[in-house]
Design an enzyme around this catalytic site. Structure first.
Site, PDB file in Angstrom:
ATOM      1  N   ASP A   1      34.812  -7.306 -22.702  1.00  0.00           N
ATOM      2  CA  ASP A   1      34.296  -5.939 -22.803  1.00  0.00           C
ATOM      3  C   ASP A   1      33.138  -5.739 -21.836  1.00  0.00           C
ATOM      4  O   ASP A   1      32.180  -6.512 -21.817  1.00  0.00           O
ATOM      5  CB  ASP A   1      33.831  -5.642 -24.236  1.00  0.00           C
ATOM      6  CG  ASP A   1      34.984  -5.676 -25.221  1.00  0.00           C
ATOM      7  OD1 ASP A   1      36.017  -5.057 -24.937  1.00  0.00           O
ATOM      8  OD2 ASP A   1      34.862  -6.346 -26.265  1.00  0.00           O
TER       9      ASP A   1
ATOM     10  N   LYS B   1      28.828 -17.026 -28.020  1.00  0.00           N
ATOM     11  CA  LYS B   1      27.802 -16.773 -27.006  1.00  0.00           C
ATOM     12  C   LYS B   1      26.570 -16.151 -27.658  1.00  0.00           C
ATOM     13  O   LYS B   1      26.718 -15.288 -28.518  1.00  0.00           O
ATOM     14  CB  LYS B   1      28.337 -15.810 -25.942  1.00  0.00           C
ATOM     15  CG  LYS B   1      29.478 -16.344 -25.114  1.00  0.00           C
ATOM     16  CD  LYS B   1      29.979 -15.293 -24.126  1.00  0.00           C
ATOM     17  CE  LYS B   1      30.549 -14.072 -24.818  1.00  0.00           C
ATOM     18  NZ  LYS B   1      30.997 -13.011 -23.907  1.00  0.00           N
TER      19      LYS B   1
ATOM     20  N   ASP C   1      28.500  -9.008 -18.449  1.00  0.00           N
ATOM     21  CA  ASP C   1      27.756  -7.752 -18.306  1.00  0.00           C
ATOM     22  C   ASP C   1      26.486  -7.725 -19.146  1.00  0.00           C
ATOM     23  O   ASP C   1      25.782  -6.720 -19.143  1.00  0.00           O
ATOM     24  CB  ASP C   1      28.642  -6.558 -18.695  1.00  0.00           C
ATOM     25  CG  ASP C   1      28.877  -6.479 -20.191  1.00  0.00           C
ATOM     26  OD1 ASP C   1      29.263  -7.513 -20.780  1.00  0.00           O
ATOM     27  OD2 ASP C   1      28.673  -5.394 -20.768  1.00  0.00           O
TER      28      ASP C   1
ATOM     29  N   ASP D   1      33.646 -12.582 -19.280  1.00  0.00           N
ATOM     30  CA  ASP D   1      33.572 -11.797 -20.497  1.00  0.00           C
ATOM     31  C   ASP D   1      34.657 -10.726 -20.435  1.00  0.00           C
ATOM     32  O   ASP D   1      35.203 -10.428 -19.366  1.00  0.00           O
ATOM     33  CB  ASP D   1      32.178 -11.173 -20.617  1.00  0.00           C
ATOM     34  CG  ASP D   1      31.987 -10.436 -21.931  1.00  0.00           C
ATOM     35  OD1 ASP D   1      32.463 -10.923 -22.966  1.00  0.00           O
ATOM     36  OD2 ASP D   1      31.362  -9.359 -21.914  1.00  0.00           O
TER      37      ASP D   1
END
Length: 257
Positions: free
Chosen positions: A13, A182, A207, A11
């Site tokens: 961010d 996602k 995250d 990922d």
């Protein structure tokens, strides 16, 4: 990790950057992937920007990620629509990341009897455009959305995102969209296909439990939750599934590339 790992999905961010600043270990992680010639992709549900735009933004943050190593929900949506109906047509609400992806996939962008209404991220949602989308869906156009995120981050706080606007259109039409990004495994499988990777030898680093980790689990990947973004260690217990492992940041993964 007990599996042999050959490929990496990450990922963006909360894993590599936060509000335009590279997170600790991110530059070293990307450098290690490139030096080891590991197939990798940086994934994002953000459909606003093209891969070229995002590569430039990452360079500003000190991360050298080539544009071909960036996979967005807009690209995944364009790939999905091409698989469903090659050379189709779509009415889009979104920005350059989405319209460019659809155009390059051979789609005609039109408001005249389109096959699909495609909703993406934008900072300038228009009442007129949303009204048009509602009427086209009522007229038979299939409803697609790039991702289900209901809010997006900004320096001043959360912003309404694709999922929130999709809910408004659904309330008006009675039609639920198909979300491509996602946590839909469709996005993960398209990413694996793009780099010629196999799920048994690929890691997903993220995250968020509700998008990154669950998407990786459903795609059969080894999953690593990093605590440098939105999820805290104590949050993990709220979910009925667990990542393969938890680590503080990608800095802990550099030596394992």
């Amino acid at each position: 990790m007990t599996r042999e790992i050959r490929s990496w999905l990450s990922d963006m961010d909360g894993v590599l950057v936060h509000e335009g600043t590279a997170l600790p270990g991110a530059a070293e992680f990307v450098t290690a992937l490139r030096d080891a010639e590991r197939p990798f992709l940086v994934l994002t549900n953000n459909s606003i920007f093209t891969p070229r735009d995002l590569a430039a933004r990452l360079r500003t943050s000190g991360l050298d990620v080539p544009e071909h190593a960036i996979w967005t929900s807009a690209l995944a949506t364009a790939q999905f629509l091409t698989d469903q109906m090659p050379g189709g047509s779509a009415y889009t609400i979104g920005e350059a990341g989405l319209t460019t992806a659809l155009y390059e996939a051979g789609y005609t962008l039109t408001s005249s009897s389109p096959d699909f209404v495609v909703l993406g991220e934008t900072r300038t949602y228009s009442f007129e455009a949303i009204t048009q989308a509602i009427r086209l869906i009522q007229g038979g156009a299939r409803f697609i959305a790039t991702n289900p995120d209901v809010t997006g981050p900004s320096a001043d706080g959360d912003l309404p995102a694709t999922g929130a606007v999709a809910a408004m259109i659904s309330a008006a039409t009675g039609r639920q969209p198909y979300f491509v990004g996602k946590p839909n495994p469709v996005m993960m499988r398209s990413a694996l296909n793009r780099i010629g990777a196999h799920s048994e030898t690929t890691v997903m680093v993220g995250d968020r439990m509700d998008t990154d980790v669950v998407a990786g689990i459903e795609a059969g990947l080894h999953t690593v939750l990093v605590l440098s973004g939105s999820t805290r260690r104590e949050d993990v217990e709220r979910f009925p599934f667990r990542p393969s492992e938890i680590t503080d940041s990608v800095a802990d993964l550099v030596a394992r590339v």
